[in-house]
Enzyme design. Structure first.
Site, PDB file in Angstrom:
ATOM      1  N   ASP A 260     -61.940  33.233  32.404  1.00 11.37           N
ATOM      2  CA  ASP A 260     -62.656  33.709  33.591  1.00 11.37           C
ATOM      3  C   ASP A 260     -62.500  35.221  33.771  1.00 11.37           C
ATOM      4  O   ASP A 260     -63.256  35.839  34.509  1.00 11.37           O
ATOM      5  CB  ASP A 260     -62.136  32.993  34.853  1.00 11.37           C
ATOM      6  CG  ASP A 260     -63.106  31.954  35.372  1.00 11.37           C
ATOM      7  OD1 ASP A 260     -64.309  32.072  35.091  1.00 11.37           O
ATOM      8  OD2 ASP A 260     -62.663  31.028  36.085  1.00 11.37           O
TER       9      ASP A 260
ATOM     10  N   GLN B 285     -61.486  25.956  38.572  1.00  8.70           N
ATOM     11  CA  GLN B 285     -62.671  26.159  39.407  1.00  8.70           C
ATOM     12  C   GLN B 285     -62.264  26.584  40.822  1.00  8.70           C
ATOM     13  O   GLN B 285     -61.463  25.916  41.473  1.00  8.70           O
ATOM     14  CB  GLN B 285     -63.491  24.859  39.455  1.00  8.70           C
ATOM     15  CG  GLN B 285     -64.797  24.966  40.214  1.00  8.70           C
ATOM     16  CD  GLN B 285     -65.780  25.932  39.591  1.00  8.70           C
ATOM     17  OE1 GLN B 285     -65.960  25.956  38.379  1.00  8.70           O
ATOM     18  NE2 GLN B 285     -66.407  26.740  40.417  1.00  8.70           N
TER      19      GLN B 285
ATOM     20  N   LYS C 169     -70.993  23.753  33.166  1.00  5.47           N
ATOM     21  CA  LYS C 169     -70.079  24.286  32.141  1.00  5.47           C
ATOM     22  C   LYS C 169     -69.867  23.249  31.029  1.00  5.47           C
ATOM     23  O   LYS C 169     -69.871  23.591  29.845  1.00  5.47           O
ATOM     24  CB  LYS C 169     -68.749  24.692  32.789  1.00  5.47           C
ATOM     25  CG  LYS C 169     -68.869  25.984  33.579  1.00  5.47           C
ATOM     26  CD  LYS C 169     -67.716  26.198  34.554  1.00  5.47           C
ATOM     27  CE  LYS C 169     -67.999  27.407  35.429  1.00  5.47           C
ATOM     28  NZ  LYS C 169     -67.041  27.587  36.514  1.00  5.47           N
TER      29      LYS C 169
END
Length: 282
Positions: free
Chosen positions: A119, A96, A52
């Site tokens: 997300d 995460q 990322k």
């Protein structure tokens, strides 16, 4: 032999488009910044976070990395999210997953402001997807739609079967296919005659979480097969939910593992980061 749907090439195309957009935004004095929080040092999570950061660097998105120790308390994490929610120089917040067992993932996801939920996991983001309002969409299903569209695969009117009903892939995947006018069936571990249901599909999305479970018995001749799974086999090689060699001989197009759906997830995360700027401006 089936046509290979190349997620690496398509994700590179999307990242190049985003790079141009970000350069144009910078020329107008607008910066894009993503904050990534990782709790603990799970090796797979560290790889994802590294990828990322690399993608942010390539596109020109600023990235803030918060690498917190495993023993970080739930409250400390929630306090950090609250601080980032309030920062005008942070456009997207990503925590995460998975988190250590002592931290409630649902509580953490709900704490991220919906306008920074790149997300697409916040209940408000999911609700907007359900009723067809614009908002962030979970990155893996959004990436699969792009794979299909950019490969010239028609979704409208097609019989689509999703195997798996997770909140992150299965459910949003079904909603996105529906939004594209597919006729959608969601199947799962309790579905009777699963092979028969799967064999109806013109587009079959396998998000089962079991290595090589989907064999040619599940696949209609000429179907398009999208493999969401990622596992290590007995020889420590990456494989998916689909038995690639077995299925490739009957389907018309298929995504490989690696190099199929995986790269698209990060490309769509970057897309969500860029879109977040517009959302926050409103």
């Amino acid at each position: 032999m089936a046509r290979m749907i190349d997620g690496k090439a398509i994700s590179a195309q999307i990242k190049d488009e985003l790079k141009e957009k970000v350069a144009a935004m910078k020329a107008e004095g607008v910066e894009v910044t993503l904050a990534v929080i990782q709790v603990g040092s799970d090796p797979a999570s560290s790889v994802y976070v590294g990828n990322k950061k690399k993608a942010c660097g390539y596109i020109g998105i600023g990235s803030l990395a918060y690498e917190l120790p495993e023993e970080t308390s739930e409250q400390e994490l929630l306090d950090l999210i609250e601080e980032l929610n309030g920062r005008k120089d942070v456009n997207g917040i990503l925590v995460q997953l998975p988190l250590p067992k002592h931290i409630d993932e649902d509580k953490v996801i709900a704490a991220i402001h919906p306008d920074k939920d790149v997300d697409g996991f916040h209940p408000q983001s999911v609700g907007k997807l359900c009723i067809g309002q614009p908002g962030f969409v979970s990155c893996t299903p959004a990436g699969i739609i792009q794979l299909l569209k950019r490969s010239g695969i028609e979704i409208a009117g097609k019989e689509c079967v999703v195997i798996g009903r997770s909140n992150i892939v299965g459910k949003p995947m079904a909603l996105l296919l529906l939004r594209e006018n597919g006729t959608v069936t969601v199947s799962h571990s309790k579905t009777e005659n699963l092979k028969e249901v799967a064999r109806r599909a013109d587009i079959l999305v396998a998000a089962v979480g079991r290595p090589k479970m989907i064999t040619r018995d599940y696949v209609k001749e000429g179907a398009v097969v999208i493999d969401v799974g990622i596992h290590r086999n007995e020889n420590n090689k990456l494989c998916g939910d689909v038995d690639f060699e077995d299925v490739a001989s009957v389907c018309s197009a298929i995504t490989p593992v690696p190099g199929g759906v995986g790269p698209m997830t990060i490309a769509m995360l970057m897309n969500n980061c860029v879109e977040s700027v517009k959302l926050q401006a409103k």
